[in-house]
Write a protein that holds these residues in place. Structure first.
Motif, short mmCIF file in Angstrom:
data_model
loop_
_atom_site.label_atom_id
_atom_site.label_comp_id
_atom_site.label_asym_id
_atom_site.label_seq_id
_atom_site.Cartn_x
_atom_site.Cartn_y
_atom_site.Cartn_z
N MET A 221 45.03 -16.38 7.07
CA MET A 221 44.68 -15.95 5.72
C MET A 221 45.14 -16.95 4.68
SD MET A 221 45.44 -11.89 5.91
CE MET A 221 44.37 -11.63 4.51
N LEU A 222 46.06 -17.86 5.06
CA LEU A 222 46.58 -18.84 4.11
C LEU A 222 46.04 -20.24 4.36
CD1 LEU A 222 50.29 -17.68 3.84
CD2 LEU A 222 48.38 -17.14 2.35
N GLU A 223 45.11 -20.37 5.29
CA GLU A 223 44.53 -21.68 5.55
C GLU A 223 43.77 -22.15 4.31
OE1 GLU A 223 42.16 -21.36 9.03
OE2 GLU A 223 43.88 -21.37 10.40
N ASN A 224 43.96 -23.41 3.97
CA ASN A 224 43.26 -24.03 2.84
C ASN A 224 43.55 -23.34 1.51
OD1 ASN A 224 41.95 -25.84 4.62
ND2 ASN A 224 40.43 -24.27 5.11
N LYS A 225 44.76 -22.81 1.38
CA LYS A 225 45.14 -22.21 0.11
C LYS A 225 46.38 -22.92 -0.44
CE LYS A 225 43.04 -17.69 0.25
NZ LYS A 225 42.17 -17.92 1.39
N VAL B 57 41.22 -22.97 -6.47
CA VAL B 57 40.92 -23.43 -5.12
C VAL B 57 40.10 -22.39 -4.37
CG1 VAL B 57 41.92 -24.10 -2.89
CG2 VAL B 57 42.95 -24.92 -5.02
N VAL B 58 40.47 -21.11 -4.54
CA VAL B 58 39.71 -20.04 -3.91
C VAL B 58 38.27 -20.04 -4.40
CG1 VAL B 58 39.47 -17.53 -3.70
CG2 VAL B 58 41.73 -18.58 -3.55
N ILE C 95 40.08 -8.66 -2.69
CA ILE C 95 41.08 -8.12 -1.75
C ILE C 95 41.34 -9.11 -0.61
CG2 ILE C 95 41.49 -6.34 0.00
CD1 ILE C 95 41.95 -5.31 -2.79
N GLU C 96 40.29 -9.64 -0.01
CA GLU C 96 40.43 -10.50 1.16
C GLU C 96 40.98 -11.88 0.83
OE1 GLU C 96 39.95 -9.90 4.33
OE2 GLU C 96 38.97 -7.94 4.33
N GLU C 97 40.54 -12.46 -0.28
CA GLU C 97 40.86 -13.85 -0.58
C GLU C 97 42.06 -14.02 -1.50
OE1 GLU C 97 39.54 -16.70 0.61
OE2 GLU C 97 38.38 -15.47 2.01
N LYS D 106 46.96 -30.61 -2.64
CA LYS D 106 46.94 -30.57 -1.19
C LYS D 106 46.79 -29.13 -0.74
CE LYS D 106 49.69 -31.88 2.85
NZ LYS D 106 50.95 -32.49 3.31
N ARG D 107 45.88 -28.90 0.19
CA ARG D 107 45.63 -27.54 0.65
C ARG D 107 46.80 -27.05 1.49
NH1 ARG D 107 40.47 -25.88 -0.27
NH2 ARG D 107 39.01 -27.50 -0.88
N TYR D 108 47.13 -25.79 1.30
CA TYR D 108 48.27 -25.20 1.99
C TYR D 108 47.87 -24.67 3.36
CZ TYR D 108 52.06 -22.14 3.17
OH TYR D 108 53.08 -21.53 3.83
N LYS D 109 48.71 -24.92 4.34
CA LYS D 109 48.47 -24.37 5.67
C LYS D 109 49.82 -24.11 6.32
CE LYS D 109 46.03 -25.16 10.02
NZ LYS D 109 45.14 -26.05 10.77
N LYS D 110 49.97 -22.92 6.91
CA LYS D 110 51.21 -22.57 7.59
C LYS D 110 50.84 -22.03 8.96
CE LYS D 110 55.40 -19.76 7.05
NZ LYS D 110 56.35 -20.83 7.29
#
Length: 369
Positions: A107-111, A126-127, A218-220, A246-250
């Motif tokens: 859910m946090l990919e590319n955020k 970004v969203v 809700i989803e994004e 930079k896009r966030y990814k965990k």
């Protein structure tokens, strides 16, 4: 942080699916309202609202309305509703519950995550950029807001992707007054980014439900925000006060306090019915809502939520600007509407006069005072 205030109402797509709305009449008479008993409703066929000709470039505070102003607005609303029953129906959005995926990390990919007032939230720009290249939720709210140059499109998008300033007024009030959430069941109504509900979680609420009109929001936005604030892993090292682009990814995240949350989208009428139709009908100790009284058309549905989903000794915390140009709503008109119903006591908690006047209110059942 900058805030955009460009309110206007767009007419909904004439090809969209139409449905009948059963709702309570615009003004609920006192002899029909009894706590714990549903008011009789009348089934009305509603039409698409006409496009409002005046588009406000920003939301402004116009000062207190006179009794003459309020009377004219209320009578105008009633006449408009009578006309609506003779025309085609207005589209409505059924309420659905959103499930939290087992792999919450995706859910946090590319955020990109930002931080303010001790809270963390996804970068909306970004969203929006990501959503503009896809239509995964079949709502197209990003492209529609760009096309219409508006933050609100009635029946399509209700502003959930923006963080409105009254939200932070209410958060500061909770901190200053040390409002108790521990052990409470809480609803963040019209949640958008979900910051109010997240504060309740952090203050040990037993359960928090988040509701917004749009599933995309809700989803994004809402669920990712709840995740980054309530993950059981220390998240501070991954937060950027000023995003670098930079896009966030965990790769590894834990659901943490998300197990205490539920997420819903859809209109208020259907959400209320969904909650009442559960095996154990839901009632909330606290309902939080910010900047949801901008349009008088929605006051009946909002009153309906408070009447049926607030616990007997519950409380509503509401934040709003005094008046919203372009859509006509505001605190003084809403107070008049609530007093017409004679069901709730409404109290002013705080007034902010720096710039646009903003107010914090509380509502509780009169028989609990």
């Amino acid at each position: 942080m900058s805030f955009q205030f460009n309110f206007s109402i767009e007419e909904t797509d004439s090809n969209a699916t139409e449905c009948e709305l059963s709702r309570e009449s615009q003004f609920v008479s006192s002899d029909l309202i009894n706590k714990g008993q549903s008011s009789q409703t009348s089934t009305l066929e509603l039409e698409d609202r006409e496009v409002q000709t005046t588009k406000a470039n920003e939301v402004k505070e116009s000062g207190p309305l006179t009794s003459f102003d309020i009377s004219n607005i209320l009578n105008s609303d009633k006449t408009s509703n009578d006309c609506l029953s003779e025309q085609k129906t207005l589209c409505c959005k059924p309420a659905i519950e959103h499930t939290i995926p087992q792999d919450v990390s995706r859910m946090l990919e590319n955020k990109i995550i930002e931080s303010s007032s001790g809270l963390q939230f996804v970068n909306v720009s970004v969203v929006e950029m990501t959503l503009s290249n896809s239509d995964m939720y079949s709502e197209n709210i990003v492209s529609k807001t760009v096309t219409s140059n508006s933050d609100l499109i009635s029946g399509v998008y209700e502003g959930g992707m923006k963080i409105w300033e009254c939200t932070f007024d209410l958060i500061r009030y909770f901190e200053d007054e040390d409002v108790i959430f521990r052990g409470k069941r809480v609803l963040d109504l019209g949640c958008g980014a979900g910051l109010l509900g997240i504060v309740a979680l952090k203050r040990k609420a037993k359960e928090v439900h988040f509701q917004d009109y749009n599933s995309t929001v809700i989803e994004e936005i809402t669920i990712p925000n709840a995740l980054v604030n309530c993950d059981s892993v220390d998240f501070n090292e991954n937060v950027e006060e000023k995003p670098s682009g930079k896009r966030y990814k965990k790769s590894e995240m834990k659901a943490g306090l998300l197990s205490n949350c539920r997420f819903f989208s859809g209109d208020w009428l259907h959400f209320r019915k969904l909650m009442q139709n559960e095996m154990s009908p839901i009632q909330y100790d606290i309902i939080l809502t910010s900047e949801t009284i901008y349009n008088p058309t929605y006051y009946s549905a909002l009153h309906d939520i408070f009447q049926h989903l607030l616990a007997n000794n519950g409380i509503v915390y509401l934040a709003s600007k005094s008046h919203y140009f372009g859509v006509g709503g505001g605190v003084h008109l809403f107070e008049t509407f609530i007093k017409e119903g004679k069901l709730f006591h409404i109290n002013t908690l705080n007034i902010h006069d720096d710039g646009l006047q903003r107010m914090l209110l509380s509502l509780s059942f009169k028989d609990q005072l």
